[in-house]
Design a protein around this motif. Structure first.
Motif, PDB file in Angstrom:
ATOM      1  N   TRP A   1      60.534 137.664 -88.460  1.00 24.89           N
ATOM      2  CA  TRP A   1      59.822 138.783 -89.080  1.00 24.89           C
ATOM      3  C   TRP A   1      60.208 138.918 -90.554  1.00 24.89           C
ATOM      4  O   TRP A   1      59.360 139.085 -91.417  1.00 24.89           O
ATOM      5  CB  TRP A   1      60.139 140.070 -88.332  1.00 24.89           C
ATOM      6  CG  TRP A   1      59.702 141.307 -89.014  1.00 24.89           C
ATOM      7  CD1 TRP A   1      60.443 142.088 -89.854  1.00 24.89           C
ATOM      8  CD2 TRP A   1      58.420 141.929 -88.948  1.00 24.89           C
ATOM      9  NE1 TRP A   1      59.704 143.148 -90.297  1.00 24.89           N
ATOM     10  CE2 TRP A   1      58.457 143.069 -89.756  1.00 24.89           C
ATOM     11  CE3 TRP A   1      57.250 141.627 -88.271  1.00 24.89           C
ATOM     12  CZ2 TRP A   1      57.376 143.909 -89.910  1.00 24.89           C
ATOM     13  CZ3 TRP A   1      56.163 142.460 -88.427  1.00 24.89           C
ATOM     14  CH2 TRP A   1      56.233 143.591 -89.236  1.00 24.89           C
ATOM     15  N   LEU A   2      61.493 138.855 -90.827  1.00 22.10           N
ATOM     16  CA  LEU A   2      61.980 139.020 -92.195  1.00 22.10           C
ATOM     17  C   LEU A   2      61.424 137.937 -93.104  1.00 22.10           C
ATOM     18  O   LEU A   2      60.995 138.223 -94.228  1.00 22.10           O
ATOM     19  CB  LEU A   2      63.513 138.985 -92.193  1.00 22.10           C
ATOM     20  CG  LEU A   2      64.206 139.294 -93.507  1.00 22.10           C
ATOM     21  CD1 LEU A   2      63.922 140.730 -93.921  1.00 22.10           C
ATOM     22  CD2 LEU A   2      65.690 139.076 -93.373  1.00 22.10           C
TER      23      LEU A   2
ATOM     24  N   TYR B   1      63.306 150.124 -91.466  1.00 21.72           N
ATOM     25  CA  TYR B   1      62.665 149.780 -90.201  1.00 21.72           C
ATOM     26  C   TYR B   1      61.751 148.566 -90.374  1.00 21.72           C
ATOM     27  O   TYR B   1      61.665 147.711 -89.501  1.00 21.72           O
ATOM     28  CB  TYR B   1      61.885 150.988 -89.687  1.00 21.72           C
ATOM     29  CG  TYR B   1      61.236 150.808 -88.340  1.00 21.72           C
ATOM     30  CD1 TYR B   1      61.967 150.377 -87.239  1.00 21.72           C
ATOM     31  CD2 TYR B   1      59.894 151.096 -88.153  1.00 21.72           C
ATOM     32  CE1 TYR B   1      61.377 150.232 -85.997  1.00 21.72           C
ATOM     33  CE2 TYR B   1      59.293 150.964 -86.922  1.00 21.72           C
ATOM     34  CZ  TYR B   1      60.040 150.522 -85.847  1.00 21.72           C
ATOM     35  OH  TYR B   1      59.454 150.376 -84.624  1.00 21.72           O
TER      36      TYR B   1
ATOM     37  N   ASN C   1      63.552 139.202 -85.281  1.00 24.22           N
ATOM     38  CA  ASN C   1      63.820 139.902 -86.534  1.00 24.22           C
ATOM     39  C   ASN C   1      63.962 138.930 -87.706  1.00 24.22           C
ATOM     40  O   ASN C   1      63.480 139.215 -88.807  1.00 24.22           O
ATOM     41  CB  ASN C   1      65.072 140.777 -86.414  1.00 24.22           C
ATOM     42  CG  ASN C   1      64.770 142.107 -85.782  1.00 24.22           C
ATOM     43  OD1 ASN C   1      63.746 142.719 -86.042  1.00 24.22           O
ATOM     44  ND2 ASN C   1      65.663 142.573 -84.933  1.00 24.22           N
TER      45      ASN C   1
ATOM     46  N   ARG D   1      65.787 139.476 -79.732  1.00 24.92           N
ATOM     47  CA  ARG D   1      65.493 140.402 -80.823  1.00 24.92           C
ATOM     48  C   ARG D   1      65.942 139.843 -82.161  1.00 24.92           C
ATOM     49  O   ARG D   1      65.243 139.987 -83.166  1.00 24.92           O
ATOM     50  CB  ARG D   1      66.168 141.745 -80.581  1.00 24.92           C
ATOM     51  CG  ARG D   1      65.575 142.546 -79.474  1.00 24.92           C
ATOM     52  CD  ARG D   1      66.315 143.843 -79.321  1.00 24.92           C
ATOM     53  NE  ARG D   1      65.885 144.533 -78.124  1.00 24.92           N
ATOM     54  CZ  ARG D   1      66.525 145.532 -77.574  1.00 24.92           C
ATOM     55  NH1 ARG D   1      67.644 145.981 -78.115  1.00 24.92           N
ATOM     56  NH2 ARG D   1      66.064 146.103 -76.493  1.00 24.92           N
TER      57      ARG D   1
ATOM     58  N   TRP E   1      63.794 145.288 -90.225  1.00 29.04           N
ATOM     59  CA  TRP E   1      64.413 144.885 -88.958  1.00 29.04           C
ATOM     60  C   TRP E   1      63.819 145.718 -87.825  1.00 29.04           C
ATOM     61  O   TRP E   1      64.492 146.570 -87.263  1.00 29.04           O
ATOM     62  CB  TRP E   1      65.927 145.113 -89.082  1.00 29.04           C
ATOM     63  CG  TRP E   1      66.787 144.193 -88.302  1.00 29.04           C
ATOM     64  CD1 TRP E   1      67.464 144.517 -87.157  1.00 29.04           C
ATOM     65  CD2 TRP E   1      67.106 142.836 -88.577  1.00 29.04           C
ATOM     66  NE1 TRP E   1      68.176 143.438 -86.725  1.00 29.04           N
ATOM     67  CE2 TRP E   1      67.983 142.387 -87.588  1.00 29.04           C
ATOM     68  CE3 TRP E   1      66.719 141.944 -89.579  1.00 29.04           C
ATOM     69  CZ2 TRP E   1      68.483 141.102 -87.554  1.00 29.04           C
ATOM     70  CZ3 TRP E   1      67.221 140.666 -89.552  1.00 29.04           C
ATOM     71  CH2 TRP E   1      68.096 140.263 -88.550  1.00 29.04           C
ATOM     72  N   PRO E   2      62.559 145.496 -87.412  1.00 25.10           N
ATOM     73  CA  PRO E   2      61.892 146.404 -86.475  1.00 25.10           C
ATOM     74  C   PRO E   2      62.209 146.193 -84.992  1.00 25.10           C
ATOM     75  O   PRO E   2      62.122 147.128 -84.208  1.00 25.10           O
ATOM     76  CB  PRO E   2      60.416 146.139 -86.723  1.00 25.10           C
ATOM     77  CG  PRO E   2      60.372 144.714 -87.137  1.00 25.10           C
ATOM     78  CD  PRO E   2      61.639 144.485 -87.915  1.00 25.10           C
ATOM     79  N   PHE E   3      62.551 144.972 -84.601  1.00 25.71           N
ATOM     80  CA  PHE E   3      62.737 144.710 -83.179  1.00 25.71           C
ATOM     81  C   PHE E   3      64.063 145.306 -82.715  1.00 25.71           C
ATOM     82  O   PHE E   3      65.099 145.117 -83.333  1.00 25.71           O
ATOM     83  CB  PHE E   3      62.682 143.212 -82.893  1.00 25.71           C
ATOM     84  CG  PHE E   3      61.321 142.629 -83.151  1.00 25.71           C
ATOM     85  CD1 PHE E   3      60.321 142.746 -82.202  1.00 25.71           C
ATOM     86  CD2 PHE E   3      61.042 141.994 -84.342  1.00 25.71           C
ATOM     87  CE1 PHE E   3      59.065 142.232 -82.448  1.00 25.71           C
ATOM     88  CE2 PHE E   3      59.785 141.477 -84.589  1.00 25.71           C
ATOM     89  CZ  PHE E   3      58.793 141.592 -83.648  1.00 25.71           C
TER      90      PHE E   3
ATOM     91  N   GLY F   1      58.283 140.740 -93.306  1.00 20.20           N
ATOM     92  CA  GLY F   1      59.061 141.972 -93.311  1.00 20.20           C
ATOM     93  C   GLY F   1      59.623 142.314 -94.675  1.00 20.20           C
ATOM     94  O   GLY F   1      59.647 143.478 -95.068  1.00 20.20           O
TER      95      GLY F   1
END
Length: 130
Positions: A9-10, A47, A6, A2, A50-52, A14
């Motif tokens: 993603w960021l 969210y 994350n 995760r 940091w969605p995971f 994100g």
């Protein structure tokens, strides 16, 4: 895993999506009547950063005001944020590594359209029906 997802993603979207939610919150804070939308947008911005490891659940109880608020939200900000998630998902799905990120973007579309009456909780705290 995760943490790695994350961070990726960021870096790859994100932060930009969270800035979109922050802009929507600022617009909503300008008018007094849309302040609840601003707070909902700030929750979703965290969210989106940091969605995971977190998920969205419906708040318990009936919320007739949330339906009206969600309709207003869709017209003001929700449609643009959902389009941003869709465009970002398509761009991320081009690579194999980006497919989980694209799925996270698609997971954010329903809450970007109708944020009122929703709650963001850790995945570990969600109980499945027996």
């Amino acid at each position: 895993m995760r943490l790695i997802l994350n961070v990726i993603w960021l870096i790859f979207g994100g932060l930009y999506l969270a800035l979109g939610y922050l802009l929507a919150a600022l617009i909503c804070f300008i008018l007094i009547i849309t302040i609840p939308f601003g707070f909902a947008s700030l929750r979703i911005a965290s969210y989106a950063l940091w969605p995971f490891g977190r998920t969205i659940v419906d708040k318990p109880g009936t919320r007739p005001g949330a339906l009206i608020g969600n309709i207003i939200w869709i017209l003001l900000c929700g449609i643009w944020l959902a389009i941003g998630h869709l465009v970002s998902a398509v761009a991320m799905a081009i690579t194999i590594v980006g497919i989980p990120l694209a799925l996270a973007n698609l997971k954010l579309i329903p809450v970007s359209l109708m944020p009122l009456g929703k709650e963001i909780v850790p995945v570990d705290s969600v109980r499945t029906p027996a």
